[in-house]
Design a protein around this motif. Structure first.
Motif, mmCIF file in Angstrom:
data_model
loop_
_atom_site.group_PDB
_atom_site.id
_atom_site.type_symbol
_atom_site.label_atom_id
_atom_site.label_comp_id
_atom_site.label_asym_id
_atom_site.label_seq_id
_atom_site.Cartn_x
_atom_site.Cartn_y
_atom_site.Cartn_z
ATOM 1 N N LEU A 355 0.808 -1.222 0.000
ATOM 2 C CA LEU A 355 0.000 0.000 0.000
ATOM 3 C C LEU A 355 0.846 1.278 0.000
ATOM 4 N N ASN A 356 1.870 1.316 0.851
ATOM 5 C CA ASN A 356 2.639 2.567 0.965
ATOM 6 C C ASN A 356 3.318 2.965 -0.346
ATOM 7 N N PRO A 357 4.087 2.062 -0.977
ATOM 8 C CA PRO A 357 4.685 2.472 -2.255
ATOM 9 C C PRO A 357 3.635 2.755 -3.332
ATOM 10 N N ALA A 358 2.524 2.001 -3.337
ATOM 11 C CA ALA A 358 1.486 2.234 -4.352
ATOM 12 C C ALA A 358 0.884 3.628 -4.188
ATOM 13 N N GLN A 359 0.718 4.059 -2.938
ATOM 14 C CA GLN A 359 0.141 5.394 -2.711
ATOM 15 C C GLN A 359 1.115 6.502 -3.093
ATOM 16 N N GLY A 366 -1.599 -2.466 -4.468
ATOM 17 C CA GLY A 366 -1.269 -2.373 -3.049
ATOM 18 C C GLY A 366 -2.416 -2.597 -2.090
ATOM 19 N N ARG A 367 -3.604 -2.907 -2.613
ATOM 20 C CA ARG A 367 -4.755 -3.128 -1.732
ATOM 21 C C ARG A 367 -5.768 -3.999 -2.465
ATOM 22 N N PHE A 368 -6.690 -4.585 -1.688
ATOM 23 C CA PHE A 368 -7.780 -5.341 -2.302
ATOM 24 C C PHE A 368 -8.953 -4.393 -2.498
ATOM 25 N N GLU A 369 -9.351 -4.209 -3.738
ATOM 26 C CA GLU A 369 -10.477 -3.311 -4.005
ATOM 27 C C GLU A 369 -11.133 -3.767 -5.296
ATOM 28 N N ASN A 370 -12.435 -3.867 -5.284
ATOM 29 C CA ASN A 370 -13.141 -4.319 -6.484
ATOM 30 C C ASN A 370 -12.759 -3.481 -7.695
ATOM 31 N N ASN A 371 -12.574 -4.182 -8.815
ATOM 32 C CA ASN A 371 -12.246 -3.582 -10.116
ATOM 33 C C ASN A 371 -10.793 -3.154 -10.299
ATOM 34 N N LEU A 372 -9.979 -3.278 -9.250
ATOM 35 C CA LEU A 372 -8.537 -3.073 -9.460
ATOM 36 C C LEU A 372 -7.979 -4.332 -10.121
#
Ligand SMILES: [Zn+2]
Length: 423
Positions: A355-359, A366-372
């Motif tokens: 998550l941190n580098p992705a942000q 970097g996270r679980f989120e629908n449609n990613l």
């Protein structure tokens, strides 16, 4: 139709600090459903005993293409990344020619289409990374550059760094800063210390790094810009970043696995795989870096994967190029040294690598989120194994970890719903 259901494991999602039973449903290469519960549908991938986490993100990789394809290509580097559990990597612009214009960024992205993982190019701050004239950053941003850096060397001229920060603020992207004043480093090939004297190797003072960190933090504050300090190695650097964060300066920072397990006394072996830039510091620095990861002063673990050919690293210490490969071993090194030695828990470690580098790069990862994109890494947290040269997918073999025993291993890497690595 669902293509993939991964269930039965421990789901780790840094976006809401979830660590518990869970499952992931993938449809057409994207996340379709994230289940954070014991009650799960029957999966077609059984993750019993495994950690299921978002695909790892490495924001500091050298892919060597164009120009040095004998060391690494975009394809080979991506395979090394997949073997290490990384599903998104950001590649630095110190290629030949440098990634300093739209055409070069397009070249990388075109090649990246066939790569095993997502490859995000970082454009150069200055033309040819010479530190003299700003590169065409707006054009590169438009073509798909996710951040800007002259990595490989520091921007020596303060005004050039100021202008870079102002430009990147306008483009709303981070400047990634390799901090080292060449004049102060004075051609040093290792950390200046008792050991550089006793080994007869030229030392580079830590002040060369820390002074540039201080400059960049002041400039980021003055210009109200985002600055990311690359590969922090020393207590002094950590203290500067700690104070800057307290003052509300928009700073993030990374360190690398090798700074967490090696100290300058290890250079007694004259192993050129331990010649890195900035250099490996002392034992106290190593301990402070671990604490800084645990306390959140340092936000990211990145590899600084830097492939070099055998014949280059076989040169005498003074003449060998700096850098080591790290993609295949990063997770195992930090699992062994940080998690299994109670410095960090799995959730915190995974946040530092997802998550941190992705942000910071503002990429869809970097996270679980629908449609990613369904980028997933499975980790066996208890698996004990020995790293062998045959485990290396990179074209170069300059790893100091061959023969090391690890606990914790990536067992499967999935990119956009497709398995790109399996143990
Ligand atoms: Zn660097």
């Amino acid at each position: 139709m669902n293509d993939l259901i991964i269930s039965g494991g421990t789901l780790v999602d840094p976006i809401d600090n979830y660590f518990g039973p869970g499952a992931v449903v993938v449809s057409q290469g994207k996340f379709a459903e994230i289940i954070k519960d014991k009650k799960q549908p029957k999966g077609n991938i059984d993750a019993s005993g495994m950690i299921i986490c978002p695909g790892l993100v490495d924001m500091h990789v050298h892919l060597r293409e164009p120009g040095y394809e004998y060391k690494e290509t975009i394809q080979s580097g991506a395979l090394a990344a997949a073997a290490g559990g990384f599903t998104s990597i950001a590649c630095m612009p110190n290629t030949e020619p440098a990634l300093d214009n739209q055409e070069q960024i397009r070249f990388v992205l075109e090649k990246a289409k066939a790569a095993a993982v997502h490859v995000y190019p970082v454009g150069a701050l200055t033309k040819g990374r010479q530190g003299k004239e700003l590169a065409e950053m707006a054009d590169m941003r438009e073509a798909g550059a996710v951040a800007f850096s002259d990595d490989g060397t520091g921007v020596q001229n303060g005004n050039m760094m100021r202008r870079s920060l102002e430009y990147c603020r306008m483009l709303d992207v981070a400047v990634l800063s390799h901090c080292q004043y060449d004049d102060l480093a004075d051609g040093g090939v290792m950390n200046e210390s008792y050991y550089s004297t006793s080994l007869g190797l030229r030392g580079a003072t830590r002040i060369a790094e820390e002074l540039m960190i201080a400059r960049d933090l002041m400039l980021a504050q003055y210009t109200n810009s985002k600055i990311h300090i690359q590969h922090v190695t020393s207590i002094g650097g950590i203290e500067l970043i700690r104070n800057a964060k307290r003052q509300g300066i928009k700073v993030t920072a990374e360190t690398c696995p090798h700074y967490l397990v090696f100290s300058d006394d290890c250079l007694k072996t004259y192993d050129t795989n331990l010649k890195v830039n900035p250099p490996i510091r002392g034992k106290k620095d190593m301990a402070a870096l671990k604490k800084a990861l645990a306390s959140g002063i340092i936000d990211v673990i990145a590899t600084d994967h830097a492939p070099h050919a055998w014949e280059e690293k076989a040169l005498e210490f003074d003449y060998a190029p700096s850098g080591l490969i790290g993609l295949e071993t990063a997770l195992a090194v930090v699992a062994t040294e940080l998690v299994h030695k109670n410095v960090l828990d799995w959730l915190s470690l995974i946040k530092l690598m997802t998550l941190n580098p992705a942000q910071i790069l503002n990429i869809p990862a970097g996270r679980f989120e629908n449609n990613l994109p369904a980028d997933i890494t499975l980790i066996d947290p208890e698996l004990e194994w020995t790293f062998a040269e045959t485990d290396i997918k990179s074209l170069s073999k300059n790893s100091p970890f061959v023969g090391w025993k690890f606990k914790g291993r990536v067992t499967k890497t999935i990119v956009s719903g497709k398995t790109v690595f399996e143990l």
